[in-house]
Design an enzyme around this catalytic site. Structure first.
Site, PDB file in Angstrom:
ATOM      1  N   PHE A 149     -36.961 -24.004 -18.523  1.00  0.00           N
ATOM      2  CA  PHE A 149     -38.019 -23.039 -18.212  1.00  0.00           C
ATOM      3  C   PHE A 149     -38.804 -22.776 -19.487  1.00  0.00           C
ATOM      4  O   PHE A 149     -38.259 -22.273 -20.462  1.00  0.00           O
ATOM      5  CB  PHE A 149     -37.478 -21.711 -17.667  1.00  0.00           C
ATOM      6  CG  PHE A 149     -38.602 -20.757 -17.354  1.00  0.00           C
ATOM      7  CD1 PHE A 149     -39.261 -20.814 -16.136  1.00  0.00           C
ATOM      8  CD2 PHE A 149     -39.053 -19.836 -18.297  1.00  0.00           C
ATOM      9  CE1 PHE A 149     -40.336 -19.965 -15.857  1.00  0.00           C
ATOM     10  CE2 PHE A 149     -40.129 -18.991 -18.024  1.00  0.00           C
ATOM     11  CZ  PHE A 149     -40.763 -19.057 -16.796  1.00  0.00           C
ATOM     12  N   ASP A 234     -37.576 -23.898 -28.195  1.00  0.00           N
ATOM     13  CA  ASP A 234     -38.151 -22.752 -27.493  1.00  0.00           C
ATOM     14  C   ASP A 234     -37.140 -21.613 -27.592  1.00  0.00           C
ATOM     15  O   ASP A 234     -36.186 -21.543 -26.824  1.00  0.00           O
ATOM     16  CB  ASP A 234     -38.454 -23.102 -26.031  1.00  0.00           C
ATOM     17  CG  ASP A 234     -39.056 -21.920 -25.276  1.00  0.00           C
ATOM     18  OD1 ASP A 234     -39.002 -20.794 -25.792  1.00  0.00           O
ATOM     19  OD2 ASP A 234     -39.582 -22.140 -24.151  1.00  0.00           O
ATOM     20  N   LYS A 263     -41.723 -13.004 -26.456  1.00  0.00           N
ATOM     21  CA  LYS A 263     -40.937 -11.889 -25.918  1.00  0.00           C
ATOM     22  C   LYS A 263     -40.671 -10.779 -26.954  1.00  0.00           C
ATOM     23  O   LYS A 263     -41.557  -9.999 -27.210  1.00  0.00           O
ATOM     24  CB  LYS A 263     -39.651 -12.424 -25.291  1.00  0.00           C
ATOM     25  CG  LYS A 263     -39.964 -13.259 -24.039  1.00  0.00           C
ATOM     26  CD  LYS A 263     -38.850 -13.360 -23.037  1.00  0.00           C
ATOM     27  CE  LYS A 263     -39.403 -13.862 -21.713  1.00  0.00           C
ATOM     28  NZ  LYS A 263     -39.000 -15.220 -21.361  1.00  0.00           N
TER      29      LYS A 263
HETATM   30  C1  LIG Z   1     -40.067 -16.240 -20.845  1.00  0.00           C
HETATM   31  C2  LIG Z   1     -40.009 -17.587 -21.398  1.00  0.00           C
HETATM   32  C3  LIG Z   1     -41.186 -18.336 -21.573  1.00  0.00           C
HETATM   33  C4  LIG Z   1     -42.548 -17.863 -21.121  1.00  0.00           C
HETATM   34  O1  LIG Z   1     -42.973 -16.696 -21.730  1.00  0.00           O
HETATM   35  P1  LIG Z   1     -44.150 -15.840 -21.054  1.00  0.00           P
HETATM   36  O2  LIG Z   1     -44.454 -14.776 -22.059  1.00  0.00           O
HETATM   37  O3  LIG Z   1     -43.621 -15.281 -19.768  1.00  0.00           O
HETATM   38  O4  LIG Z   1     -45.295 -16.764 -20.821  1.00  0.00           O
HETATM   39  C5  LIG Z   1     -41.065 -19.585 -22.160  1.00  0.00           C
HETATM   40  N1  LIG Z   1     -39.877 -20.077 -22.539  1.00  0.00           N
HETATM   41  C6  LIG Z   1     -38.731 -19.377 -22.376  1.00  0.00           C
HETATM   42  C7  LIG Z   1     -37.433 -19.972 -22.827  1.00  0.00           C
HETATM   43  C8  LIG Z   1     -38.753 -18.122 -21.781  1.00  0.00           C
HETATM   44  O5  LIG Z   1     -37.616 -17.444 -21.581  1.00  0.00           O
END
Ligand SMILES: *Cc1c(COP(=O)(O)O)cnc(C)c1O
Length: 411
Positions: A149, A234, A263
């Site tokens: 994700f 990520d 985040k």
């Molecule tokens: C939440 C998340 C995203 C996306 O972030 P948004 O601010 O919602 O666009 C990307 N990668 C990971 C691992 C995430 O948990």
């Protein structure tokens, strides 16, 4: 804690009805309408209190309304909120210095949301592939993992293996290859001379709190070095203390070439994301190549700098490690019954349920009635990710509710 019944004519019910009527149905929230919060506790429009054990998917590592972050936000908002990058602002350089030192990276490119940062990382890797590695134009490949994700833009869902994320949104962006998560041999087999990057979550969050086998990240790092492929971590959900270290990659002593943050970087106050890399990699950008109107705005820079300062000063990663270990030990005592497995690192915890337990969402709803907010990830996994500032007695309180609920009747 009185049960919340959306069918009685409460403020909660009114808000939910109006939301159903006027908003797009791209979410199915639990039936609680939060109106104020402090630390790890929130209150709904009908005056019920809940312990927040989700933290907005780890965006609230510092809890709700952290006093120093609020002060920084308010003072900066009064002084200067936005210049665009057409001009310099006095919060930008201090932010860049702070975050590059914090991450041990040469350069930063700030954006706003996580998905934008991932898009930025993809553009970085492609451009590096063409300009530095020498891949033929249009041929760059990026390897990603099953169960990933990374956000919701068209390019990012192009390489999702979740059918719902893709259904109805094509045509998709080419140039991505999926390999099984945790499988080193499959990763090496997928590398070609055109591979420019490997985009990976060090622990899969939305994928169900999946911790890869020990040595996987280190092995991938070595293969990336060997084949001249950028290791792109990520750490939007796993970074900034959540797993008990600054970054989840630190557990294996792995340093990525490209680090993606979001985040919690915004202190729970506003969207702030960033991509960090070396001089060689970030050096591919020329003025006009890429940008964002709000990326690097002074309000975001001030808040993010303060958030990083608090994270280090208050040793929040250590706190997550200590509390997480104890909490996970206690949760493991619940295995058998409806609990198949408890997994995770630090305060990023997944409770995987047995098939007999039914959907995790129903259990989360049950816990809502007990005064606790948490969320399912994949169908059968409950995600527990409280603010890192949570008090240990609150974790004990949460454990009692979780234990009572999971030992009780199936909802
Ligand atoms: C939440 C998340 C995203 C996306 O972030 P948004 O601010 O919602 O666009 C990307 N990668 C990971 C691992 C995430 O948990």
């Amino acid at each position: 804690m009185p049960a919340v019944d959306p069918h009685t004519p409460t403020q909660t019910a009114r808000h939910i009805e109006s939301t159903e009527r006027h908003s797009a149905h791209n979410y199915a929230p639990l039936p609680v309408v939060v109106s104020r919060a402090s630390g790890a506790w929130v209150e709904d429009v009908d005056g019920h209190r809940y312990l927040d054990m989700l933290s907005a998917y780890s965006a609230l590592n510092f809890g709700h309304g952290h006093p120093e972050i609020v002060d920084t936000f308010v003072e900066q908002a009064k002084r200067l909120s936005l210049t665009s990058r057409a001009f310099h602002n006095d919060q930008f350089a201090p932010f860049c210095e702070t975050i590059t030192r914090f991450c041990g990276m040469d350069r930063v490119l700030p954006m706003n949301t996580g998905a934008e940062a991932v898009e930025t990382a993809i553009k970085t890797a492609r451009k590096w592939g063409y300009k530095v590695k020498g891949v033929a134009d249009g041929k760059a490949e990026i390897i990603v993992c099953d169960g990933n994700f990374h956000g919701r833009t068209v390019t990012i869902v192009s390489f999702s293996d979740d059918d719902q994320y893709r259904d109805g949104f094509g045509p998709f962006t080419p140039g991505f290859k999926l390999v099984p998560y945790g499988d080193l041999a499959a990763f090496e087999a997928a590398i070609t001379p055109n591979t420019v990057g490997f985009l990976v979550e060090p622990i899969q969050g939305e994928g169900g709190i999946v911790v890869p086998p020990e040595g996987y990240l280190k092995g991938c790092r070595d293969l990336c070095t060997k084949h001249r492929v950028l290791f792109m971590a990520d750490e939007i959900q796993t970074g900034l203390g959540r797993t008990g270290r600054k970054f989840a990659c630190d557990h294996e002593g792995v340093k990525p070439d490209v680090l993606i943050l979001g985040k919690a970087l915004g202190g729970g106050m506003m969207p702030v994301s960033a991509v960090l890399a070396s001089d060689e990699v970030m050096g591919v950008f020329r003025p006009g190549d890429h940008g964002s109107t709000f990326g690097g705005n002074p309000l975001a820079c001030a808040v993010a700098s303060k958030a990083l300062e608090i994270l280090e000063r208050d040793r929040l990663p250590e706190r997550a490690a200590r509390f997480g270990e104890r909490f996970m030990d206690k949760l493991r005592g619940l295995t058998g019954g409806y609990v198949r497995e408890v997994r995770g690192r630090g305060l990023l915890i997944g409770i995987a349920l047995t098939p007999e337990a039914g959907p995790a969402k129903a259990w989360c709803k049950q816990l809502l009635h007990e005064g606790m907010l948490c969320k399912d990830t994949v169908e059968s996994v409950m995600r527990i990710a409280p603010p890192l500032v949570i008090e240990e007695m609150d974790l004990d309180w949460a454990f009692e509710r979780i234990a009572r609920t999971l030992r009780g009747k199936r909802p």
